[in-house]
Design a protein around this motif. Structure first.
Motif: not given
Length: 190
Positions: A116-124, A167-172
């Protein structure tokens, strides 16, 4: 709902490549380019911080009020905002790398929730890059500073690739976490 250590290791190395694109886009003065037609070849490259000319082989700070780059209302402010966005993206990318390293070195239970944290950081990491790309595209289309024949160059393209890939990494990573079974669901064989 858990992400394996292997998935985090792969994500780490993929994001390192993505972060290299961010740094290259930030440093290289090739966001926009103007190539003068014949008889003399002259290329002018516009970066976030410098403008370089191939004919004289020199670079100068860009935009510069002394050189008359700031005659249009808001041009310098927007260009500097785009540069600040890329610097912010580089800082957030570094924090994301540290978070990935911390996740890979943590216990299984902490890794199970770290997606959750990492996906948020990818988006940020992607948001300031998308902002910078949008500002440069806006100035490219609306500013009289750039001549007819000016085109997007390498840094603009790799910035676009980098934020889309974040964004792709966050989604995957989110999909892997949601669709994979929890690690603690496996029962030992007696």
């Amino acid at each position: 709902m858990a992400v394996s250590l292997l998935a985090y290791v792969v994500t780490f190395f993929v994001f390192l490549c993505n972060y290299a694109l961010t740094i290259a886009a930030l440093v290289m003065p090739k966001w926009l380019s103007f190539v003068a037609p014949m008889p003399l070849y002259m290329e002018t490259d516009y970066g976030l911080f410098r403008q370089c000319r191939s004919y004289t082989r020199d670079c100068r700070p860009f935009p510069s009020e002394e050189k008359g780059d700031c005659t249009e209302d808001g041009f310098c402010e927007l260009w500097r905002a785009a540069a600040a966005g890329m610097v912010l993206a580089a800082i957030l990318g570094g924090l994301t790398i540290l978070a990935l390293l911390g996740t890979m070195c943590s216990s299984r239970r902490k890794r199970a929730r770290a997606w959750v944290t990492l996906s948020g950081l990818f988006v940020l990491h992607a948001i300031p890059q998308a902002f910078s790309m949008g500002v440069i595209a806006y100035l490219f289309n609306s500013s009289a500073t750039f001549y007819v024949g000016t085109r997007y160059n390498f840094s603009f393209i790799i910035c676009t690739i980098s934020w889309c890939f974040s964004i792709f990494l966050a989604a995957v990573l989110s999909l892997i976490a949601i669709l994979s079974p929890p690690e603690y669901a496996y029962q030992p064989i007696n």
